[in-house]
Motif scaffolding. Structure first.
Motif, short mmCIF file in Angstrom:
data_model
loop_
_atom_site.label_atom_id
_atom_site.label_comp_id
_atom_site.label_asym_id
_atom_site.label_seq_id
_atom_site.Cartn_x
_atom_site.Cartn_y
_atom_site.Cartn_z
N ILE A 16 -42.91 79.97 -26.68
CA ILE A 16 -42.67 78.69 -27.35
C ILE A 16 -42.19 78.93 -28.78
O ILE A 16 -42.79 79.71 -29.52
N LYS A 17 -41.10 78.25 -29.14
CA LYS A 17 -40.59 78.38 -30.50
C LYS A 17 -40.63 77.04 -31.21
O LYS A 17 -40.59 75.98 -30.58
N GLY A 18 -40.75 77.10 -32.53
CA GLY A 18 -40.78 75.89 -33.32
C GLY A 18 -39.88 76.04 -34.53
O GLY A 18 -39.32 77.12 -34.78
N LYS A 19 -39.75 74.95 -35.28
CA LYS A 19 -38.92 74.98 -36.49
C LYS A 19 -39.79 74.80 -37.73
O LYS A 19 -40.53 73.83 -37.84
N ILE A 20 -39.66 75.75 -38.64
CA ILE A 20 -40.43 75.76 -39.87
C ILE A 20 -39.51 75.50 -41.06
O ILE A 20 -38.40 76.03 -41.12
#
Length: 240
Positions: free
Chosen positions: A2-6
């Motif tokens: 799972i990837k997210g945006k920071i």
């Protein structure tokens, strides 16, 4: 994976929960608060740095010797971290596996999955934008219902809360409003403290750089002493 945006990471945060904290600012927010000083966190589609939860925790663990001694930990902020629920859950789980205290800084305006998210949260910094439905909408350009739904889940799960509220001249600074705010907070369980934040204009230049209209253009910064007096009053009400 799972990837997210920071949006960004602050390694030595001192005002976002107990102790020294690593503050992770998530990219993306649906609210359009008139006083927001980080409009660069709003867009979740074309902005932010993509990362996996594992990569993020590796960075956080580098600072563990510093924040652990102070009783600190990690604060997930934004933007609005609740808009990336799967990624947030993964980050929170990894924090718990590594013995890290977790704080969620939120306006409660997310996409659901609140029970699962809060299972791994030690403290919530809950941002009350306004206590009146119409005023909330004018201030944020959104309805208050989602925020109320989140707060109800937090109450059901008996989560510890610090309440935050921005005091803006002509909008949320009247004695009547602050008195009603205090009464409203008294009906919320597990509130440990209240932080009234004086409105400031430090982010106005961002709007200019982004060619965006700033809705509070002529509003002066809030008097800090007045804000502190009311913060003390409300916190004293909580202690009684």
């Amino acid at each position: 994976m799972i990837k997210g945006k920071i949006h960004s990471i602050e390694s030595m945060g001192l005002v976002d929960g107990p102790g020294i904290r690593v503050v992770v600012f998530f990219q993306g927010c649906k609210l359009r608060c008139a006083y927001c000083h980080n409009p660069d966190t709003w867009d979740c589609n074309n902005s932010g740095t993509e990362t996996s939860a594992e990569e993020l925790i590796k960075k956080i663990l580098r600072f563990k010797p510093y924040f652990e001694k102070s009783g600190g930990g990690v604060t997930f902020s934004g933007g609005e971290p609740l808009l990336q629920p799967e990624f947030l859950i993964e980050c929170l789980k990894l924090c718990k596996e590594n013995g890290i205290h977790t704080t969620l800084d939120t306006a409660g305006y997310g996409l659901g999955a609140y029970e699962e998210i809060l299972e791994y949260v030690d403290l919530i910094l809950f941002d009350i934008k306004h206590i009146k439905r119409e005023a909330y909408k004018q201030l944020t350009l959104s309805e208050v219902d989602e925020s109320i739904k989140f707060l109800e889940v937090a109450q059901k799960l008996n989560k510890k809360l610090w309440i935050r509220h921005v005091v803006v001249p002509g909008i949320t600074d009247s004695e009547k409003h602050l008195e009603e705010l205090g009464q409203y907070i008294l009906n919320i369980k597990n509130v440990e403290k209240v932080e009234l934040l004086p409105y400031h204009v430090l982010g106005v230049n961002k709007y200019e750089n982004m060619n965006m209209k700033y809705r509070l253009k002529d509003v002066k910064p809030m008097d800090k002493e007045y804000t502190k007096v009311w913060q003390d009053k409300i916190n004293n009400m909580l202690k009684k």
